[in-house]
Design a protein around this motif. Structure first.
Motif, mmCIF file in Angstrom:
data_model
loop_
_atom_site.group_PDB
_atom_site.id
_atom_site.type_symbol
_atom_site.label_atom_id
_atom_site.label_comp_id
_atom_site.label_asym_id
_atom_site.label_seq_id
_atom_site.Cartn_x
_atom_site.Cartn_y
_atom_site.Cartn_z
ATOM 1 N N VAL A 102 81.546 22.097 16.144
ATOM 2 C CA VAL A 102 80.372 21.457 16.991
ATOM 3 C C VAL A 102 79.268 22.696 16.959
ATOM 4 O O VAL A 102 79.958 23.295 16.106
ATOM 5 C CB VAL A 102 81.023 22.093 18.355
ATOM 6 N N TYR A 103 77.953 22.037 16.948
ATOM 7 C CA TYR A 103 77.029 22.540 16.603
ATOM 8 C C TYR A 103 75.669 22.210 17.869
ATOM 9 O O TYR A 103 76.338 22.432 19.126
ATOM 10 C CB TYR A 103 76.061 21.937 15.539
ATOM 11 N N ASP A 104 74.916 23.397 17.663
ATOM 12 C CA ASP A 104 74.108 23.741 18.545
ATOM 13 C C ASP A 104 73.200 21.912 18.768
ATOM 14 O O ASP A 104 72.676 21.547 17.558
ATOM 15 C CB ASP A 104 72.853 25.109 18.608
ATOM 16 N N LEU A 105 73.128 21.404 19.867
ATOM 17 C CA LEU A 105 72.314 19.611 19.522
ATOM 18 C C LEU A 105 70.809 20.305 19.271
ATOM 19 O O LEU A 105 70.217 19.230 18.561
ATOM 20 C CB LEU A 105 72.829 19.835 21.143
ATOM 21 N N ALA A 106 70.114 21.401 19.554
ATOM 22 C CA ALA A 106 68.830 21.271 18.611
ATOM 23 C C ALA A 106 68.427 21.942 17.652
ATOM 24 O O ALA A 106 67.171 22.144 17.599
ATOM 25 C CB ALA A 106 67.636 22.110 20.317
ATOM 26 N N GLY A 107 69.615 22.477 17.272
ATOM 27 C CA GLY A 107 69.703 23.632 16.025
ATOM 28 C C GLY A 107 69.333 22.467 14.767
ATOM 29 O O GLY A 107 69.268 20.997 14.787
ATOM 30 N N PRO A 108 69.012 22.758 13.456
ATOM 31 C CA PRO A 108 68.333 22.034 12.146
ATOM 32 C C PRO A 108 69.989 21.346 11.722
ATOM 33 O O PRO A 108 71.020 21.519 12.004
ATOM 34 C CB PRO A 108 68.113 23.057 10.925
ATOM 35 N N LEU A 109 69.616 20.272 10.921
ATOM 36 C CA LEU A 109 70.801 19.480 10.815
ATOM 37 C C LEU A 109 70.994 18.766 9.038
ATOM 38 O O LEU A 109 69.416 18.299 8.344
ATOM 39 C CB LEU A 109 70.856 18.455 11.008
ATOM 40 N N ASP A 110 72.046 19.203 8.649
ATOM 41 C CA ASP A 110 72.250 18.658 6.752
ATOM 42 C C ASP A 110 73.130 18.025 6.792
ATOM 43 O O ASP A 110 74.636 18.059 7.331
ATOM 44 C CB ASP A 110 72.077 20.336 6.616
#
Length: 159
Positions: A44-52
């Motif tokens: 689960v990730y921060d929806l607004a965070g950076p994405l790799d």
């Protein structure tokens, strides 16, 4: 209208509390209504965070599912965030039951299993060998989110 969907497309799936999970479109399954098959990644990730994206598709796969992918995108439930290569061979076994939806049948002896784009194999009673096979029904986006959050489906019950 969403752009054309391509195998390898990766989608952000909004989850509770501003988080997101990720899924990847990996195949079309002619065996199940020519539907889209996705793999759902753990985490689960921060929806607004950076994405790799390369990091996302290297994550462990939590499960596979058949989905109404165009519906998920068209209605804005999921957002296409990029594309990445998919494995040459998807090793997943799906299962279904000819008695689904029949309230008179308590224990079915009409189960079948299949792999993507392969014929159904009738297996009769659902033996322990096949209990871990993925549910093969084509599912709405809410069911995918439900399993991502809770770890299971409540098929046939209101969401």
């Amino acid at each position: 209208m969403p752009k054309r969907l391509k195998i390898g497309d990766v989608f952000a799936v909004p989850l509770p509390n501003g988080t997101a999970g990720y899924v990847q479109y990996v195949a079309d399954d002619a065996s199940m209504l020519d539907s889209y098959v996705i793999r759902v990644f753990r985490g689960v990730y921060d929806l607004a965070g950076p994405l790799d994206i390369a990091e996302v598709v290297s994550l462990e796969v939590a499960f596979y599912a058949h989905v109404f992918l165009k519906v998920c995108v068209m209605h804005g439930f999921w957002k296409n965030v990029g594309n990445a290569p998919v494995p040459d061979r998807i090793e997943v076994l799906f299962r279904g039951c000819w008695d689904d939806g029949n309230p008179d049948v308590k224990v079915s002896r009409r189960w079948y299993v299949w792999r993507i784009n392969e014929p159904f194999q009738e297996i009769g009673t659902l033996s322990p060998t096949y209990e871990k096979a993925e549910i093969g029904s084509v599912l709405p986006p809410q069911s995918i989110v439900e399993r991502m959050v809770t770890g299971r489906y409540t098929l046939g019950q209101p969401l």
